[in-house]
Design a protein around this motif. Structure first.
Motif, PDB file in Angstrom:
ATOM      1  N   ALA A  16      -2.559   1.714  -1.367  1.00 47.59           N
ATOM      2  CA  ALA A  16      -2.220   1.572   0.134  1.00 47.59           C
ATOM      3  C   ALA A  16      -0.686   2.379   0.291  1.00 47.59           C
ATOM      4  CB  ALA A  16      -2.337   0.241   0.875  1.00 47.59           C
ATOM      5  N   GLN A  17      -0.466   2.694   1.586  1.00 43.72           N
ATOM      6  CA  GLN A  17       0.892   3.108   1.705  1.00 43.72           C
ATOM      7  C   GLN A  17       2.035   1.991   2.369  1.00 43.72           C
ATOM      8  OE1 GLN A  17       0.124   6.173   4.714  1.00 43.72           O
ATOM      9  NE2 GLN A  17       0.372   7.933   3.000  1.00 43.72           N
ATOM     10  N   PRO A  18       2.781   1.518   1.597  1.00 44.95           N
ATOM     11  CA  PRO A  18       3.621   0.502   2.059  1.00 44.95           C
ATOM     12  C   PRO A  18       4.405   0.818   3.288  1.00 44.95           C
ATOM     13  CG  PRO A  18       3.957   0.972  -0.253  1.00 44.95           C
ATOM     14  CD  PRO A  18       3.169   1.951   0.382  1.00 44.95           C
ATOM     15  N   ARG A  19       4.251   0.080   4.341  1.00 47.99           N
ATOM     16  CA  ARG A  19       5.152   0.558   5.501  1.00 47.99           C
ATOM     17  C   ARG A  19       6.498   0.774   5.339  1.00 47.99           C
ATOM     18  NH1 ARG A  19       1.284  -3.527   7.432  1.00 47.99           N
ATOM     19  NH2 ARG A  19      -0.133  -2.717   8.647  1.00 47.99           N
ATOM     20  N   GLY A  20       7.318   0.001   4.683  1.00 47.83           N
ATOM     21  CA  GLY A  20       8.665   0.243   4.222  1.00 47.83           C
ATOM     22  C   GLY A  20       8.901   1.707   3.759  1.00 47.83           C
ATOM     23  N   MET A  21       8.079   2.194   2.708  1.00 44.36           N
ATOM     24  CA  MET A  21       8.362   3.541   2.149  1.00 44.36           C
ATOM     25  C   MET A  21       8.107   4.330   3.097  1.00 44.36           C
ATOM     26  SD  MET A  21       7.037   3.078  -1.467  1.00 44.36           S
ATOM     27  CE  MET A  21       7.248   4.714  -1.914  1.00 44.36           C
ATOM     28  N   VAL A  22       7.094   4.166   3.992  1.00 48.50           N
ATOM     29  CA  VAL A  22       6.717   5.253   5.010  1.00 48.50           C
ATOM     30  C   VAL A  22       7.826   5.434   6.208  1.00 48.50           C
ATOM     31  CG1 VAL A  22       5.005   5.799   6.777  1.00 48.50           C
ATOM     32  CG2 VAL A  22       4.361   5.157   4.670  1.00 48.50           C
ATOM     33  N   PHE A  23       8.209   4.274   6.587  1.00 55.66           N
ATOM     34  CA  PHE A  23       9.229   4.119   7.600  1.00 55.66           C
ATOM     35  C   PHE A  23      10.606   5.039   6.803  1.00 55.66           C
ATOM     36  CE2 PHE A  23      13.105   2.429   9.417  1.00 55.66           C
ATOM     37  CZ  PHE A  23      13.012   2.425  10.841  1.00 55.66           C
ATOM     38  N   VAL A  24      10.942   4.687   5.677  1.00 53.71           N
ATOM     39  CA  VAL A  24      12.328   5.460   5.497  1.00 53.71           C
ATOM     40  C   VAL A  24      12.051   6.694   5.295  1.00 53.71           C
ATOM     41  CG1 VAL A  24      13.643   5.491   3.183  1.00 53.71           C
ATOM     42  CG2 VAL A  24      13.096   3.324   4.125  1.00 53.71           C
ATOM     43  N   ILE A  75       6.994   6.146  15.923  1.00 52.07           N
ATOM     44  CA  ILE A  75       5.973   6.712  15.057  1.00 52.07           C
ATOM     45  C   ILE A  75       5.115   5.570  14.433  1.00 52.07           C
ATOM     46  CG2 ILE A  75       5.577   8.108  13.009  1.00 52.07           C
ATOM     47  CD1 ILE A  75       7.751  10.056  14.216  1.00 52.07           C
ATOM     48  N   MET A  76       6.073   4.598  13.905  1.00 50.20           N
ATOM     49  CA  MET A  76       5.502   3.527  13.243  1.00 50.20           C
ATOM     50  C   MET A  76       4.676   2.611  13.813  1.00 50.20           C
ATOM     51  SD  MET A  76       6.088   3.918  10.125  1.00 50.20           S
ATOM     52  CE  MET A  76       5.698   2.594   9.256  1.00 50.20           C
ATOM     53  N   LEU A  77       4.994   2.305  15.200  1.00 51.11           N
ATOM     54  CA  LEU A  77       4.426   1.776  16.081  1.00 51.11           C
ATOM     55  C   LEU A  77       2.938   2.215  16.083  1.00 51.11           C
ATOM     56  CD1 LEU A  77       6.595   0.317  18.688  1.00 51.11           C
ATOM     57  CD2 LEU A  77       5.564  -1.013  16.898  1.00 51.11           C
ATOM     58  N   VAL A  78       2.780   3.642  16.259  1.00 49.38           N
ATOM     59  CA  VAL A  78       1.550   4.214  16.774  1.00 49.38           C
ATOM     60  C   VAL A  78       0.396   4.180  15.370  1.00 49.38           C
ATOM     61  CG1 VAL A  78       0.631   6.770  17.089  1.00 49.38           C
ATOM     62  CG2 VAL A  78       2.317   5.873  18.377  1.00 49.38           C
ATOM     63  N   GLY A  99      -4.351   8.022  10.270  1.00 49.89           N
ATOM     64  CA  GLY A  99      -4.639   7.998  11.332  1.00 49.89           C
ATOM     65  C   GLY A  99      -6.141   8.693  11.409  1.00 49.89           C
ATOM     66  N   ARG A 100      -6.906   8.753  10.358  1.00 52.49           N
ATOM     67  CA  ARG A 100      -8.323   9.094  10.226  1.00 52.49           C
ATOM     68  C   ARG A 100      -9.114   8.128   9.973  1.00 52.49           C
ATOM     69  NH1 ARG A 100      -7.798  14.848  11.103  1.00 52.49           N
ATOM     70  NH2 ARG A 100      -5.774  15.557  10.790  1.00 52.49           N
ATOM     71  N   ARG A 101     -10.339   8.434  10.215  1.00 56.74           N
ATOM     72  CA  ARG A 101     -11.610   7.649   9.713  1.00 56.74           C
ATOM     73  C   ARG A 101     -11.833   7.643   8.342  1.00 56.74           C
ATOM     74  NH1 ARG A 101     -13.895   9.884  14.462  1.00 56.74           N
ATOM     75  NH2 ARG A 101     -15.466  11.154  13.132  1.00 56.74           N
ATOM     76  N   GLY A 102     -12.540   6.848   7.906  1.00 54.60           N
ATOM     77  CA  GLY A 102     -12.602   6.615   6.256  1.00 54.60           C
ATOM     78  C   GLY A 102     -13.611   7.310   5.942  1.00 54.60           C
ATOM     79  N   VAL A 103     -13.864   7.652   4.412  1.00 53.09           N
ATOM     80  CA  VAL A 103     -14.709   8.595   4.103  1.00 53.09           C
ATOM     81  C   VAL A 103     -15.552   7.634   2.863  1.00 53.09           C
ATOM     82  CG1 VAL A 103     -15.384  10.463   2.770  1.00 53.09           C
ATOM     83  CG2 VAL A 103     -13.878  10.606   4.748  1.00 53.09           C
ATOM     84  N   ARG A 104     -16.591   7.561   2.381  1.00 54.49           N
ATOM     85  CA  ARG A 104     -17.161   6.919   1.376  1.00 54.49           C
ATOM     86  C   ARG A 104     -18.041   7.993   0.538  1.00 54.49           C
ATOM     87  NH1 ARG A 104     -20.274   2.075   3.090  1.00 54.49           N
ATOM     88  NH2 ARG A 104     -17.864   1.227   2.769  1.00 54.49           N
TER      89      ARG A 104
END
Length: 181
Positions: A16-24, A75-78, A99-104
């Motif tokens: 997963a993408q940690p929110r803190g790393m994405v924010f920075v 951007i992070m709130l969205v 922001g995309r739907r999942g794929v299996r």
């Protein structure tokens, strides 16, 4: 109908993408773009013959501190609950770009996987071998990210900021698909 997979059902490995790393990362990108725009606007003003005062420079400095932080927060709130993720288990791989739907995809339907680009902009490219085996999740979000080359369609997932990391993710996929990767 494919044969049921043999093995433990709880062997899922999640990325997963940690929110803190994405924010920075978003903050630095927005700050760099905003600084370039403000610098360009100052150069245009100077070329037009306007005199730049100390008050103008203070305003630029203030905007360089405030605008990137506010834009990044918006951007992070969205994107708060819609950051990219990937899960790998004995049955197959599930993933979604931000922001995309999942794929299996079951393992038997994956022709190739590869990493593209470097750093925080690294993408995982998953090429299915059978279009009928792809399951796109219902729910909110846009259609999955794809790249088309002729008749071939590949799915893209942003993995540069995923934890534990793109190389670990690729090693996990190599473990699951030793003959196809």
């Amino acid at each position: 109908m494919p044969a049921p997979a043999v093995g433990p059902a709880d062997d899922t490995v999640s990325f997963a993408q940690p929110r803190g790393m994405v924010f920075v990362t978003v903050l630095w990108v927005v700050a760099a773009v905003w600084a370039a725009c403000r610098g360009l606007s100052l150069l245009i003003l100077l070329a037009a013959g306007a005199r730049v005062t100390v008050a103008d420079l203070i305003g630029v400095g203030e905007s360089l501190l405030v605008v990137p932080a506010v834009a990044t927060c918006v951007i992070m709130l969205v994107a708060w609950n819609r950051l990219g993720w990937l899960r790998s288990n004995v049955h197959g791989v599930e993933f979604a770009a931000t922001g995309r739907r999942g794929v299996r995809l079951p393992w038997s339907a994956i022709a190739a996987v590869a990493l593209r680009r470097r750093g925080p902009f690294t993408e995982l490219v998953v090429t299915p071998s059978a279009a009928g085996a792809i399951t796109v999740a219902d729910g909110p979000g846009r259609a999955p990210r794809t790249r088309r080359r002729g008749a071939e369609v590949a799915y893209l997932v942003d993995v540069g900021l995923m934890s534990p990391g793109p190389r670990t993710l690729l090693a996990e996929l190599h473990r699951r698909l030793p003959g196809k990767v």
